[in-house]
Design an enzyme around this catalytic site. Structure first.
Site, PDB file in Angstrom:
ATOM      1  N   GLU A  13     -20.408  36.437  15.589  1.00 53.24           N
ATOM      2  CA  GLU A  13     -21.010  35.303  16.275  1.00 53.24           C
ATOM      3  C   GLU A  13     -19.979  34.196  16.478  1.00 53.24           C
ATOM      4  O   GLU A  13     -19.925  33.567  17.524  1.00 53.24           O
ATOM      5  CB  GLU A  13     -22.210  34.803  15.471  1.00 53.24           C
ATOM      6  CG  GLU A  13     -23.028  33.773  16.202  1.00 53.24           C
ATOM      7  CD  GLU A  13     -24.273  33.374  15.430  1.00 53.24           C
ATOM      8  OE1 GLU A  13     -24.906  32.397  15.835  1.00 53.24           O
ATOM      9  OE2 GLU A  13     -24.589  34.032  14.413  1.00 53.24           O
ATOM     10  N   ARG A  69     -22.489  46.772   0.571  1.00 50.01           N
ATOM     11  CA  ARG A  69     -23.742  47.378   0.103  1.00 50.01           C
ATOM     12  C   ARG A  69     -23.946  48.780   0.652  1.00 50.01           C
ATOM     13  O   ARG A  69     -24.674  49.577   0.069  1.00 50.01           O
ATOM     14  CB  ARG A  69     -24.914  46.456   0.400  1.00 50.01           C
ATOM     15  CG  ARG A  69     -24.882  45.198  -0.461  1.00 50.01           C
ATOM     16  CD  ARG A  69     -25.995  44.252  -0.127  1.00 50.01           C
ATOM     17  NE  ARG A  69     -25.909  43.792   1.236  1.00 50.01           N
ATOM     18  CZ  ARG A  69     -25.787  42.538   1.601  1.00 50.01           C
ATOM     19  NH1 ARG A  69     -25.765  41.590   0.699  1.00 50.01           N
ATOM     20  NH2 ARG A  69     -25.704  42.210   2.860  1.00 50.01           N
TER      21      ARG A  69
END
Length: 172
Positions: A95, A58
């Site tokens: 993560e 994006r």
């Protein structure tokens, strides 16, 4: 104009417990999108970049629109294996695991001032990796521009503190 009104909240996406901030309604509205680019243009005027770097995917939308508006070149930063020829890459922690970003090796030849743009600043890992990549490829980072920021995730803290971070919409 309150850009936040055109951001759609999507609960439990992409998984339960996540509130996704969907910018596509903002992008779909021409006046609002023009306002996004106008505000980012003001950031460009302050930072004085020579090039705009956009983070896949994006960030390509935001970055190319901004680069066109301010008559600067655009350089994509992509995930592995997506760019032709010689690339410079950086691995970074997620993560759960690692990822990698790459840039064409000579894209920042000559040490241009670079503004990194993306649609959203969340945990900051990808943007921090992009900053590292810009410098590894010979660019001089001058700051960051984001359409939205999820401030509670403290992504700004992971970015180099000597460079300005500008977000048009901040969710606390």
């Amino acid at each position: 104009m309150d850009l936040r009104q055109l951001v759609r909240d999507v609960p439990d996406f992409p998984k339960p417990g996540i509130l996704f901030r969907d910018l596509t309604p903002l992008m779909r509205d021409p006046r609002s999108w023009q306002e996004v680019i106008r505000q980012l243009e003001e950031v460009c005027e302050r930072l004085q970049p020579d090039l705009i770097v956009g983070i896949e995917s994006r960030g390509f939308i935001v970055g190319m629109a901004l680069a066109t508006q301010v008559a600067l070149g655009f350089v994509p930063v992509r995930k592995p294996g997506k760019l032709p020829g010689s690339v410079t890459g950086v691995d970074y922690a997620l993560e759960y695991g690692t990822d990698r970003l790459e840039i064409i090796s000579d894209a920042l030849e000559g040490g241009p001032r670079v503004m990194v743009v993306d649609d959203l600043l969340a945990t900051g890992g990808t943007a921090a990796a992009c900053a590292e990549l810009v410098e590894a490829a010979g660019g001089k980072l001058c700051g960051f521009g984001f359409v939205a920021e999820l401030a509670a995730l403290e992504g700004r803290r992971r970015l180099p503190e000597e460079h300005p971070v500008e977000s048009l919409i901040i969710y606390t």
